[in-house]
Design a protein around this motif. Structure first.
Motif, PDB file in Angstrom:
ATOM      1  N   MET A  73       0.910  -1.276  -0.138  1.00 49.13           N
ATOM      2  CA  MET A  73      -0.144   0.106   0.114  1.00 49.13           C
ATOM      3  C   MET A  73       0.782   1.352  -0.014  1.00 49.13           C
ATOM      4  O   MET A  73       2.002   1.275   0.599  1.00 49.13           O
ATOM      5  N   MET A 132      -2.530   5.752   2.426  1.00 51.32           N
ATOM      6  CA  MET A 132      -3.782   4.817   2.528  1.00 51.32           C
ATOM      7  C   MET A 132      -4.468   5.096   3.850  1.00 51.32           C
ATOM      8  O   MET A 132      -3.903   5.052   4.739  1.00 51.32           O
ATOM      9  N   ARG A 142      -4.704  -7.034  -1.582  1.00 50.48           N
ATOM     10  CA  ARG A 142      -4.208  -5.897  -2.542  1.00 50.48           C
ATOM     11  C   ARG A 142      -5.094  -5.591  -3.840  1.00 50.48           C
ATOM     12  O   ARG A 142      -5.402  -4.496  -4.129  1.00 50.48           O
ATOM     13  N   MET A 193      -5.163   3.625  -3.761  1.00 52.42           N
ATOM     14  CA  MET A 193      -4.281   2.821  -4.074  1.00 52.42           C
ATOM     15  C   MET A 193      -3.141   3.195  -5.037  1.00 52.42           C
ATOM     16  O   MET A 193      -2.142   2.617  -4.985  1.00 52.42           O
TER      17      MET A 193
END
Length: 332
Positions: free
Chosen positions: A89, A93, A128, A139
């Motif tokens: 990440m 985030m 993910r 992202m």
């Protein structure tokens, strides 16, 4: 002395390795990347890693408690999932989105399919990919390295807001193509927490190889296959040879090759199978990078190859010497 031949049931090769020990070594191998992310992106990188890891552990504990299953938290597999997910990440985030990713990785991908050893895909990678498809803007908001130096406290607080000031954001090296090889090697570039510093990743990967936690087959096949494909593509398009190193050092390919494509559960068992798996990841990553509308394809390639793992195992599994196929009895 009794000379009689004693035959026992398999397995005949035994080892003192435990799941907790293996996962503990993986966590040790990830420490250089965690430290590098803290140096490059500040203490919020450490906070994001801690929150994501804690969320994975809590979700696993609560799910098993609710379903009256044995508590597997002590095997450290949830910790490994949390750390790898966090390293995939960007530092900006929002924490609540990271927790959602942990929920998907642990509950939906791992526990609903039976827990460790039964999941069909790598939980961290699937988490993910889910976040990338569901929260694409968050992202792909890449913060420039060392943004926190010289900035006031208000800017640091804004790191919890998905709308980051333009002055601290930028494109990743794969998208911009303007980073030099030394910056890529050390990590002086924007990107996810764990993909920027190739040096930190290689230190962890070499540690896993030396300790015998992973074999060389998949990382060599993945990185070597991608290098060969990029070399041919560079020659065909008239690029520079350094573009091959650029392709290997940028993006998450080193993180994927050593820490995600070597998962015991979702990758092939045999050495030949691991080579096929790594080459498949290389081909898919190359195709996505060069011909799709995404600059990075590591996670998608590993996830797709996870789905092919049972077929690769069936193709490459060795058979006992002299074994004959079972004879089916005809129904009377």
């Amino acid at each position: 002395m009794d000379d009689r031949l004693i035959v026992t049931a398999s397995p005949h090769i035994r080892d003192n390795a435990t799941t907790r020990g293996l996962m503990g070594n993986v966590l040790i191998a990830l420490v250089p990347s965690i430290v590098a992310s803290g140096l490059i992106f500040g203490m919020r990188a450490i906070l994001l890693t801690a929150v994501t890891t804690l969320a994975c552990v809590v979700f696993e504990y609560l799910y098993c408690k609710l379903m009256h299953k044995p508590n597997p938290v002590g095997d450290l597999s949830a910790c490994v999932t949390g750390v790898i997910l966090a390293l995939n990440m960007p530092v900006s985030m929002p924490l609540w989105i990271a927790i959602v990713g942990a929920l998907v990785a642990i509950v939906i991908i791992k526990q609903l399919f039976g827990g460790l050893g039964c999941n069909f895909a790598n939980p961290a990678i699937t988490g993910r990919v889910f976040l990338l498809l569901s929260f694409g803007g968050d992202m792909t908001t890449w913060v420039k390295p060392f943004y926190y130096q010289g900035n006031n406290f208000i800017v640091k607080l804004l790191m919890d807001n998905p709308r980051i000031p333009d002055g601290v954001t930028g494109a990743t090296p794969l998208a911009s193509g303007n980073a030099n090889l030394l910056d890529l090697f050390l990590g002086n570039v924007g990107g996810s927490l764990g993909e920027t510093s190739a040096l930190a990743l290689l230190i962890g990967g070499i540690f896993l190889l030396v300790m015998g936690i992973i074999s060389w087959h998949t990382p060599v096949a993945y990185l070597g296959g991608l290098a060969v494909l990029e070399l041919f593509y560079t020659i065909a398009t008239g690029g520079e040879i350094t573009d091959v190193l650029y392709a290997l050092l940028s993006g998450g390919v080193i993180l994927g090759a050593f820490f995600m494509a070597t998962d015991y559960v979702t990758t092939p068992i045999t050495g030949t199978g691991k080579l096929i798996f790594g080459l498949g990841c290389a081909v898919l990553t190359f195709v996505i990078r060069e011909f799709a509308n995404m600059p990075e394809g590591c996670s998608f390639s590993i996830l797709l190859m996870n789905l092919l793992t049972p077929y690769i195992d069936k193709l490459t599994m060795t058979h006992p010497f002299g074994a004959k196929p079972a004879v089916k009895k005809e129904a009377k």
